[in-house]
Write an enzyme that holds these catalytic residues in place. Structure first.
Site, mmCIF file in Angstrom:
data_model
loop_
_atom_site.group_PDB
_atom_site.id
_atom_site.type_symbol
_atom_site.label_atom_id
_atom_site.label_comp_id
_atom_site.label_asym_id
_atom_site.label_seq_id
_atom_site.Cartn_x
_atom_site.Cartn_y
_atom_site.Cartn_z
ATOM 1 N N GLU A 91 0.836 -1.213 0.000
ATOM 2 C CA GLU A 91 0.000 0.000 0.000
ATOM 3 C C GLU A 91 0.868 1.259 0.000
ATOM 4 O O GLU A 91 0.552 2.235 -0.657
ATOM 5 C CB GLU A 91 -0.939 0.001 1.217
ATOM 6 C CG GLU A 91 -2.092 -1.001 1.114
ATOM 7 C CD GLU A 91 -2.880 -0.881 -0.182
ATOM 8 O OE1 GLU A 91 -3.110 0.262 -0.634
ATOM 9 O OE2 GLU A 91 -3.238 -1.922 -0.761
ATOM 10 N N SER A 177 19.983 -7.424 -7.530
ATOM 11 C CA SER A 177 18.946 -7.658 -8.536
ATOM 12 C C SER A 177 19.318 -8.690 -9.606
ATOM 13 O O SER A 177 18.443 -9.420 -10.058
ATOM 14 C CB SER A 177 18.570 -6.339 -9.215
ATOM 15 O OG SER A 177 18.283 -5.358 -8.257
ATOM 16 N N HIS A 306 4.042 -9.876 -9.738
ATOM 17 C CA HIS A 306 5.494 -10.072 -9.652
ATOM 18 C C HIS A 306 6.106 -8.989 -8.767
ATOM 19 O O HIS A 306 6.924 -9.253 -7.904
ATOM 20 C CB HIS A 306 6.124 -10.038 -11.046
ATOM 21 C CG HIS A 306 7.611 -9.873 -11.025
ATOM 22 N ND1 HIS A 306 8.449 -10.882 -10.596
ATOM 23 C CD2 HIS A 306 8.405 -8.814 -11.319
ATOM 24 C CE1 HIS A 306 9.697 -10.440 -10.660
ATOM 25 N NE2 HIS A 306 9.692 -9.193 -11.083
ATOM 26 N N SER A 307 5.728 -7.743 -9.016
ATOM 27 C CA SER A 307 6.209 -6.633 -8.203
ATOM 28 C C SER A 307 5.183 -5.516 -8.315
ATOM 29 O O SER A 307 4.167 -5.667 -8.997
ATOM 30 C CB SER A 307 7.567 -6.141 -8.713
ATOM 31 O OG SER A 307 7.391 -5.425 -9.921
#
Lengths: 401, 373
Positions: A91, A177, A306-307
């Site tokens: 959120e 990453s 996924h993100s």
């Protein structure tokens, strides 16, 4: 009838091959038959599970699974905690308070079940969807939140994107990453532990998509040939962003690759936290004793996007997502705990309310912290700052201060 | 019939070899060495000394370090039996297979594995068989090794990793046994890139790289492995990183290079002295990243003219970085444009190697033009 014949045929074949192997005492044997080796030779690897989804009433008792009730409850509450922090930070991103986030919905059992079976000194190399391990090991909500905000309390000094956690204290190597790069590194670290004669292992997490990278091949092969105490845990959640497993591999998942490298392998129901715990414990005992690698493929489903930069309904239907929701690990485990009166609605409500409050407070505090000093942009590139970095810094200081 | 075919083939090939070994246009062989080795005269040698070529000096350094740090490991492709260039001879017998071992044939695995070892505090010395084959490990070096300390806020690092790789022209190495990839890595904050010019530097700089708390890439000009013979101290000694060395002092022009090219430049400096009566200052950069701009710029401020020379291609070669820095720091001292004498912007060729390399004649020509500017 036909399948019967086929299975008999395979059985006879296997026996022949087996006999040949024994007789020749080497890694190869001869045949006069001209034929391809295919899926017939390797039946689908079964998925180990303990908590039975369809017939929940037949679940084993706590005594039968030989687990401590406190441990079971802690496992459950950590799953809930992970859910709470995921919901709230998701959120936060939607409101533009943090730049990015990745949730763990549906994969809580893989993380917490395996983490619970490890020693706290076992070193973890993770991908990015393993925040539950840090919660299990005792990291505070505020540590996770500070990293996502990149404030002055962030251990990474605000240098990496959100979710790239790392903690020296909790033996959780800082994430990066680039996918799969952590795999050969985990193998090297495991060799290092063996070299230092420590009775510990390395645990390395990755997704099924990451398993397609060249580094995965390097790691499995190195781990097997150099005999390293490392447990590979693959989270097979069916998707790599939008790419479904059918476009990721043609074989029997990731588990089928293990034996090809000479690695002891097990496929586990990743939605079943007890199965995950047992498998990891079993793997750890073997790894510590034999100093050899193990591969665990945990079958699960990525419930969330996924993100925060991804809308997964672009490539999969809501119907598909919903069909998995009754199999999600938290629901499954809650039913189990309720069955033995270890958990109830009341406890759940109190726990959620209390933790939501804690997370909210931590977020409020995190937002008030300043970002790290501008000098932190330049430090840690090298052990000592070389001239070509410090020289411009000194020159710019007059302007910056 | 097959036999007769084989026969003709072999005789034809044989005759070709025979022809090549005869002088063609005055050249004794197609496998020419394009430089004369200049022994080191400046480094102070202490204790017992020995005549060594460069692979022996590297081998000596590895023996000394593995002896000193009892948990350190050395690994790569074919290192157990002594390595394809004999650099690791005797290591496995002396320190055991758990410390000196072959890995599967996979460069990204080798470097990733080394990073992991360094993460848990083990000194890891990895060998990439040829610098040309370091590119599969580019991701591990650039995205991982170089950024490990920075991205974790100093919580984790892989400073104990050193990657050794033979580099540079060798006479007949063609595309994939001749490359000088230092510039690719010089663009990566967090890495150290070092190139020695002979046995004395190879030993001292390698020991510095291994002990340095940053990941280092040590490129060894492979043509020097056997041709460069020098008197090397048997002591454990280190030479400073980030420090260029003035190999010869002069006042007319500064010549900057590293690795094998230093010997080409020294020979050119002699030629310039004899033909033009001008004295050249020759600087061995030693460390490509971080590099010693101070020594270089001080020299240019003195001479006012400069040539940078390297085997790697011109465009975006490390010479560009040096030239740009010099013009920024020494603008008022420069009396001529900065010259760059480098390999051409082509892949490294096989039979055309003598035309590709920035040899003494090309360097001489460029120096002459710069001096006459």
């Amino acid at each position: 009838m036909i399948s019967n014949i086929v299975s008999k045929f395979i059985f006879r074949r296997t026996i022949v091959l087996y006999r040949c192997k024994i007789r020749m005492e080497s890694n190869f044997c001869y045949t006069n038959e001209l034929s391809f080796i295919n899926k017939m030779y390797s039946p689908v690897i079964p998925t180990y599970r303990v908590l039975n989804n369809e017939y929940i009433q037949k679940s084993p008792t706590v005594q039968e699974i030989e687990m401590d009730t406190n441990l079971l409850v802690k496992m459950y509450t950590t799953m809930i905690s992970l859910n709470i922090i995921d919901t709230m930070l998701y959120e936060c991103q939607r409101q533009g308070r943090i730049s990015f986030y990745m949730t763990n919905f549906g994969e809580e059992a893989v993380q917490i079940g395996s983490a619970a079976a490890l020693l706290s000194d076992d070193i973890v190399y993770a991908q990015y969807r393993e925040s539950g391990i840090l919660l299990w090991r005792g990291l505070n909500f505020s540590d996770l939140i500070n990293q996502c905000y990149g404030n002055c309390k962030d251990k990474n000094k605000g240098r990496q994107m959100p979710v790239h956690y790392g903690s020296k204290e909790y033996k959780f190597v800082t994430l990066s990453s680039p996918l799969t790069t952590q795999l050969p590194q985990a193998v090297g670290a495991a060799y290092g532990l063996k070299q230092m004669q420590k009775n510990l292992c390395i645990v390395c997490y990755f997704g099924e998509g990451a398993a397609s990278e060249g580094d995965a091949h390097a790691a499995l092969n190195f781990a097997a040939t150099l005999i390293c105490p490392v447990i590979f845990i693959c989270r097979n959640n069916q998707y790599a962003i939008s790419t479904p497993i059918q476009q990721q591999y043609g074989g029997d998942g990731i588990a089928a690759r293990g034996p090809a490298y000479g690695i002891n392998t097990i496929r586990v129901d990743g939605n079943d936290i007890i199965a995950m715990y047992n498998a990891t414990k079993f793997a750890r005992e073997y790894t510590i004793q034999e100093k050899k690698p193990v591969l665990i493929e945990a079958m699960t489903y990525r419930i969330g996007h996924h993100s925060t930069s991804d809308n997964s309904t672009m490539y999969r239907s809501n119907q598909e997502i919903n069909s998995h929701k009754n199999k999600i690990p938290i629901v499954l485990f809650k039913k189990y705990l309720e069955q033995f009166n270890l958990w109830d609605m009341n406890k759940e409500e109190n726990f959620i309310n209390f933790n939501k409050k804690t997370v909210l407070e931590a977020i409020t505090i995190a937002e008030k912290h300043k970002i790290p000093s501008w000098e932190d942009l330049f430090t840690d590139v090298y052990y000592k700052m070389p001239n070509h970095i410090s020289h411009p810094v000194v020159e710019e200081t007059g302007w910056l201060v | 019939m097959i036999l007769s075919k084989l026969y003709t083939r072999s005789t034809r090939r044989g005759s070709k070899f025979f022809r090549l070994s005869l002088p063609i246009n005055g050249r004794p062989s197609c496998r020419n060495i394009h430089f004369t080795y200049y022994p080191d005269t400046r480094t102070v040698r202490t204790g017992e000394v020995k005549e060594m070529n460069m692979f022996q000096a590297i081998n000596n350094a590895l023996h000394l370090f593995l002896e000193k740090d009892k948990t350190s490991v050395f690994f790569g492709e074919d290192v157990e039996f002594g390595g394809v260039f004999r650099c690791s001879i005797g290591l496995k017998d002396r320190f055991g297979q758990s410390r000196v071992f072959n890995t599967p044939l996979c460069e990204q695995g080798i470097v990733g594995f080394g990073i992991g070892l360094a993460n848990v505090g083990i000194t890891a010395i990895a060998e990439i068989q040829f610098a040309d084959y370091i590119f599969p490990a580019f991701d591990q070096l650039v995205n991982e090794a170089a950024k490990c300390r920075y991205r974790s806020g100093g919580q984790f690092d892989c400073g104990k990793l050193t990657v050794r790789a033979p580099c540079g022209a060798v006479g007949h190495g063609a595309l994939y046994h001749s490359q000088s990839p230092e510039a690719y890595f010089a663009h990566t904050p967090g890495l150290r890139v070092v190139v020695p010019r002979g046995p004395v530097q190879a030993k001292g700089l390698l020991l510095s790289c291994i002990e340095e708390q940053d990941p280092c890439i040590f490129f060894e000009p492979k043509i020097l492995y056997r041709t460069a013979i020098d008197t090397v101290s048997l002591d454990y000694y280190k030479l400073p990183l980030e420090k260029a060395e003035i190999v010869r002092e002069g006042d007319a022009i500064t010549l900057i290079g590293w690795g094998t090219q230093i010997h080409v430049l020294l020979e050119t400096a002699d030629l310039v002295q004899n033909e033009l009566g001008a004295s050249c200052e020759v600087i061995d950069l030693c460390s490509i990243l971080p590099w010693d701009a101070e020594t270089v710029c001080n020299s240019v401020k003195k001479t006012g003219r400069v040539i940078v020379s390297h085997e790697a291609p011109l465009s975006q070669g490390f010479g560009s970085e040096i030239a740009a820095t010099i013009q920024e720091e020494c603008f008022l001292s420069l009396e001529a444009p900065i010259g760059r004498v480098t390999g051409w912007d082509t892949p490294f060729p096989h039979v055309h190697e003598p035309f590709y390399l920035p040899d003494k004649w090309r360097c001489f020509e460029s120096i002459k033009n710069t001096l006459e500017y």
